[in-house]
Design a protein around this motif. Sequence first.
Motif, PDB file in Angstrom:
ATOM      1  N   SER A 177       0.851  -1.188   0.000  1.00  0.00           N
ATOM      2  CA  SER A 177       0.000   0.000   0.000  1.00  0.00           C
ATOM      3  C   SER A 177       0.883   1.232   0.000  1.00  0.00           C
ATOM      4  O   SER A 177       2.060   1.181   0.385  1.00  0.00           O
ATOM      5  N   ALA A 178       0.331   2.362  -0.429  1.00  0.00           N
ATOM      6  CA  ALA A 178       1.113   3.597  -0.507  1.00  0.00           C
ATOM      7  C   ALA A 178       1.656   3.999   0.860  1.00  0.00           C
ATOM      8  O   ALA A 178       2.804   4.460   0.985  1.00  0.00           O
ATOM      9  N   GLU A 179       0.838   3.796   1.910  1.00  0.00           N
ATOM     10  CA  GLU A 179       1.270   4.190   3.256  1.00  0.00           C
ATOM     11  C   GLU A 179       2.434   3.333   3.740  1.00  0.00           C
ATOM     12  O   GLU A 179       3.444   3.843   4.240  1.00  0.00           O
ATOM     13  N   GLY A 182       5.638   4.061   1.695  1.00  0.00           N
ATOM     14  CA  GLY A 182       6.306   5.300   2.089  1.00  0.00           C
ATOM     15  C   GLY A 182       7.088   5.149   3.384  1.00  0.00           C
ATOM     16  O   GLY A 182       8.240   5.595   3.482  1.00  0.00           O
ATOM     17  N   SER A 183       6.477   4.499   4.383  1.00  0.00           N
ATOM     18  CA  SER A 183       7.153   4.319   5.674  1.00  0.00           C
ATOM     19  C   SER A 183       8.342   3.371   5.548  1.00  0.00           C
ATOM     20  O   SER A 183       9.394   3.592   6.172  1.00  0.00           O
ATOM     21  N   PHE A 184       8.193   2.327   4.740  1.00  0.00           N
ATOM     22  CA  PHE A 184       9.279   1.366   4.549  1.00  0.00           C
ATOM     23  C   PHE A 184      10.467   2.029   3.848  1.00  0.00           C
ATOM     24  O   PHE A 184      11.623   1.832   4.241  1.00  0.00           O
ATOM     25  N   HIS A 189      16.145   4.519   4.007  1.00  0.00           N
ATOM     26  CA  HIS A 189      17.045   5.647   3.765  1.00  0.00           C
ATOM     27  C   HIS A 189      17.625   6.228   5.051  1.00  0.00           C
ATOM     28  O   HIS A 189      18.256   7.280   5.025  1.00  0.00           O
ATOM     29  N   ARG A 190      17.423   5.517   6.170  1.00  0.00           N
ATOM     30  CA  ARG A 190      18.116   5.907   7.398  1.00  0.00           C
ATOM     31  C   ARG A 190      19.609   5.569   7.231  1.00  0.00           C
ATOM     32  O   ARG A 190      19.971   4.598   6.576  1.00  0.00           O
ATOM     33  N   LEU A 384       3.540  -3.205   9.028  1.00  0.00           N
ATOM     34  CA  LEU A 384       4.823  -2.569   9.337  1.00  0.00           C
ATOM     35  C   LEU A 384       4.781  -1.952  10.730  1.00  0.00           C
ATOM     36  O   LEU A 384       3.851  -1.220  11.067  1.00  0.00           O
ATOM     37  N   VAL A 385       5.789  -2.279  11.536  1.00  0.00           N
ATOM     38  CA  VAL A 385       5.976  -1.643  12.844  1.00  0.00           C
ATOM     39  C   VAL A 385       7.229  -0.783  12.770  1.00  0.00           C
ATOM     40  O   VAL A 385       8.322  -1.297  12.481  1.00  0.00           O
TER      41      VAL A 385
END
Length: 444
Positions: A177-179, A182-184, A189-190, A384-385
């Motif tokens: 999903s888009a959400e 985006g979070s993943f 990129h950390r 995702l957590v």
Amino acid sequence: MKCETVRELLVAYEKGELDEDRRAAVEEHLAQCVACRAEAEGARRVVATLDQASDEPIERIANTIIEKAIEGRASDIHVQPGAKRLLIRYRIDGVLHDAIVLPTYVAHPLAARLRHMADLPLTESAVPQDGRIQVRHEDREYDLRVSIVPTASGPSIVIRILDRSGVQLGLDDLGMSAEIRGSFEELLHRPNGIVVVAGPTGSGKTTTLYAALKSLVKPEIAVFSIEDPVEYRIDGVTQIPINREAGMTFAVATRYVLRQDPDIILCAEIRDRETLELCVQAALTGHLVLTTLHTDDAIRAIRRMNDIGLDRFLIAEALLGVLAQRLVRKVHLECGELHEVSEAQREWLIEAGIAEPPDTLTRGVGCPECRDTGHRGRTTVHELVVIDEELRQMIGGDADLREVERVAAGKREPMRCDAARKVLAGEVDIVEAMRVTAFMSDYA
């Protein structure tokens, strides 16, 4: 003629490839040497096995089994021996299907042919063997991973089919999903820390890791992967295969990679404390680490790391987030039709966050193209957590792990919610979605 010379000539002797003088010399030696006569009997069996494996009908059978599997989109071929038949089964979209039935006398010649194709010793049929075959079909390259185990009924053979083009998949192709996507990507990129992809065997974790790794490869960074085995080649990534016989374990490989000035490390799996501690050391010294854990969902990854032996304060310092996933079969739209939603299905949809479930949903009724399953292809469902400051304090403190899990559960959208959205979109059958997410805990 010396024993060493005779033994080197035995296969050629049994195949009738020696000239008259050397043949006579070998026969004279065999008449006098008991040990070499025993070696000659072994060479005779090898030649007989080679003849069977090279027999044209057996070659055709082996090639047909592989070709039909590739054409049928199978991920695995099972050659299952029995008392009255040899059964060939294909795993398609995660489910085994009977494909071909052969007479039992084909079992050993077929196994010999596959050993020959995989460059495995033909004389070691009494022990398990693993090998690799490379084939080309319709201008595409495939790697076949062969596992042969002797059984009471004959050799059991499983062949994993790896399509090299599968590595071309990117994050766009994973069904996120888009959400979640985006979070993943934000986690990826950390600059440092550990990102975990969780799920059981066969849930597509490796494909997700490859897609993530591909999105990170740049000329200005050094990317290393440690894999068992290396399934696909990725440009720009230094890929290291595990070789336990040579002492190259995940822990040893990780230790050496840390001396190679890496920016990003993919450690394909963590099962022991030493490997986990080395990954944490890498994460805490400025490296991004991608890895996998075998857990039912994203929440249990925290407990799993602690169970392996990692101190909780190190988990809190290193862990960035956990993406859990499952593979689900997609509806075959060519034979799809609407069906009424049952009361149990309606309740499941409400629990999955669908306030007003529809009266009808799409399912496949089955046709020859989908083998009457109603499914064709697979996609993924995720949860995702992300480890935020509250969770970091709880994990590193003295809070009970059950309380940590309850709080973490409240910060993520359960996997059944992602599955429900795909059901409403007509992409996944609700029965399949309910089956795959039935393992989930509520963490109440």
